[in-house]
Design a protein around this motif. Structure first.
Motif, PDB file in Angstrom:
ATOM      1  N   VAL A   4      -8.654  11.223 -13.873  1.00 45.31           N
ATOM      2  CA  VAL A   4      -9.350   9.996 -13.479  1.00 45.31           C
ATOM      3  C   VAL A   4      -9.147   8.917 -14.540  1.00 45.31           C
ATOM      4  CG1 VAL A   4     -11.624   8.962 -13.124  1.00 45.31           C
ATOM      5  CG2 VAL A   4     -11.060  11.145 -12.037  1.00 45.31           C
ATOM      6  N   SER A   5      -9.287   9.294 -15.796  1.00 39.84           N
ATOM      7  CA  SER A   5      -9.132   8.328 -16.888  1.00 39.84           C
ATOM      8  C   SER A   5      -7.709   7.778 -16.943  1.00 39.84           C
ATOM      9  CB  SER A   5      -9.493   8.994 -18.216  1.00 39.84           C
ATOM     10  OG  SER A   5      -9.339   8.094 -19.288  1.00 39.84           O
ATOM     11  N   THR A  53      -5.573   7.640 -14.479  1.00 35.04           N
ATOM     12  CA  THR A  53      -5.326   6.824 -13.283  1.00 35.04           C
ATOM     13  C   THR A  53      -5.913   5.425 -13.453  1.00 35.04           C
ATOM     14  OG1 THR A  53      -5.359   8.809 -11.899  1.00 35.04           O
ATOM     15  CG2 THR A  53      -5.631   6.692 -10.791  1.00 35.04           C
ATOM     16  N   LYS A  54      -7.138   5.371 -14.014  1.00 38.00           N
ATOM     17  CA  LYS A  54      -7.764   4.073 -14.273  1.00 38.00           C
ATOM     18  C   LYS A  54      -6.927   3.251 -15.252  1.00 38.00           C
ATOM     19  CE  LYS A  54     -12.614   5.301 -13.435  1.00 38.00           C
ATOM     20  NZ  LYS A  54     -13.952   5.454 -14.064  1.00 38.00           N
ATOM     21  N   ILE A  59      -3.891   1.977 -13.403  1.00 32.06           N
ATOM     22  CA  ILE A  59      -4.257   0.872 -12.494  1.00 32.06           C
ATOM     23  C   ILE A  59      -4.378  -0.430 -13.296  1.00 32.06           C
ATOM     24  CG2 ILE A  59      -6.135  -0.055 -11.085  1.00 32.06           C
ATOM     25  CD1 ILE A  59      -6.631   2.829 -10.103  1.00 32.06           C
ATOM     26  N   LYS A 109      -0.483  -0.317  -7.746  1.00 31.24           N
ATOM     27  CA  LYS A 109      -1.907  -0.420  -8.094  1.00 31.24           C
ATOM     28  C   LYS A 109      -2.778  -0.005  -6.924  1.00 31.24           C
ATOM     29  CE  LYS A 109      -5.363  -3.924  -9.344  1.00 31.24           C
ATOM     30  NZ  LYS A 109      -6.056  -3.936  -8.042  1.00 31.24           N
ATOM     31  N   GLU A 161      -5.309   3.170  -6.752  1.00 32.93           N
ATOM     32  CA  GLU A 161      -6.735   2.984  -6.491  1.00 32.93           C
ATOM     33  C   GLU A 161      -7.213   3.932  -5.384  1.00 32.93           C
ATOM     34  OE1 GLU A 161      -7.368  -1.726  -7.757  1.00 32.93           O
ATOM     35  OE2 GLU A 161      -6.864  -1.183  -5.680  1.00 32.93           O
ATOM     36  N   LEU A 166      -7.408   7.214  -6.949  1.00 33.29           N
ATOM     37  CA  LEU A 166      -8.539   7.281  -7.868  1.00 33.29           C
ATOM     38  C   LEU A 166      -9.827   7.634  -7.130  1.00 33.29           C
ATOM     39  CD1 LEU A 166      -9.770   6.858 -10.671  1.00 33.29           C
ATOM     40  CD2 LEU A 166     -10.008   4.419 -10.104  1.00 33.29           C
ATOM     41  N   GLU A 215     -11.959  10.802  -8.160  1.00 31.55           N
ATOM     42  CA  GLU A 215     -13.349  10.688  -8.584  1.00 31.55           C
ATOM     43  C   GLU A 215     -14.268  11.551  -7.709  1.00 31.55           C
ATOM     44  OE1 GLU A 215     -13.590   6.219 -10.590  1.00 31.55           O
ATOM     45  OE2 GLU A 215     -13.878   6.441  -8.419  1.00 31.55           O
TER      46      GLU A 215
END
Length: 220
Positions: A60-61, A63-64, A67, A93, A97, A100, A104
């Protein structure tokens, strides 16, 4: 004898029945071993779950961060007038998202599972602690019950009537021995007294005089 046979049969039946019962001490220890095994297995599962959660959190981190990087690239491309590069960056992007959101959601599910497993492990550890606290008491009670049972079996195995008769015979024998010894002492004392009298001349003369008088009185 009939009652003794009946009693022996009853005791034998009780022994046989208790032999078939499960040993409570062994059962307690087995329960504790089972719980220990479950705790160890749960700890391994939770360790794997935590590792999975950490990897998912890292995904998750990452991927953020990616993005944010594509957003900066798109912004820079627009600023430099390179729309094609901007479109590619924005496309990536948008796809990231979407991923993501899935990542999440998965992380939330994994975290919930981890928390559930931790709660279950704590419950199991508390139960194990309670069982450990009760183990000594239960073992002590079991040993006391076994000792009481063994004592009862010992008491039941003793033939009370036979024991009483045996003690009575022993008492009679002791009394006979005492009477024999007392009789021997009296006979010995009598012989000693007679021997003493035989050596006393004056006493013997007086005895003869008394004897003569008795004979004379009978002849008169």
């Amino acid at each position: 004898m009939i009652f003794k046979r009946i009693r022996d049969l009853v005791v034998s039946s009780v022994h046989e029945g208790l032999d078939k019962l499960e040993n409570p001490v062994a059962l307690i220890k087995q329960y504790l071993r089972d719980v220990e095994f479950e705790i160890t297995k749960a700890e391994r599962t939770i360790a794997h779950q935590v590792l999975l959660e950490q990897r998912q959190a890292a995904l998750v981190s990452d991927t953020k961060a990616l993005i944010a990087k594509r957003a900066r690239q798109a912004q820079l491309a627009v600023e430099t007038g390179d729309e094609e590069i901007a479109k590619v960056a924005l496309q990536e992007k948008i796809v990231l998202e979407s991923k993501l959101t899935t990542y999440e959601s998965q992380l939330e599910t994994i975290a919930t599972q981890t928390e559930t497993l931790n709660n279950q492990l704590r419950d199991l550890q508390e139960k194990y602690a309670d069982m450990q606290a009760k183990k000594r008491l239960l073992i002590a009670r079991s040993q006391a019950a076994q000792t009481s049972y063994d004592l009862n079996c010992t008491l039941n195995s003793i033939d009370a009537d036979s024991a009483v008769r045996g003690f009575a015979r022993m008492e009679e024998r002791v009394l006979l021995m005492e009477a024999t010894a007392e009789a021997g002492n009296r006979v010995r004392a009598t012989h000693l007294q007679l021997a003493k009298y035989a050596t006393d001349t004056a006493l013997q003369n007086k005895v003869e005089e008394e004897l003569a008088k008795l004979k004379a009185s009978q002849e008169a």
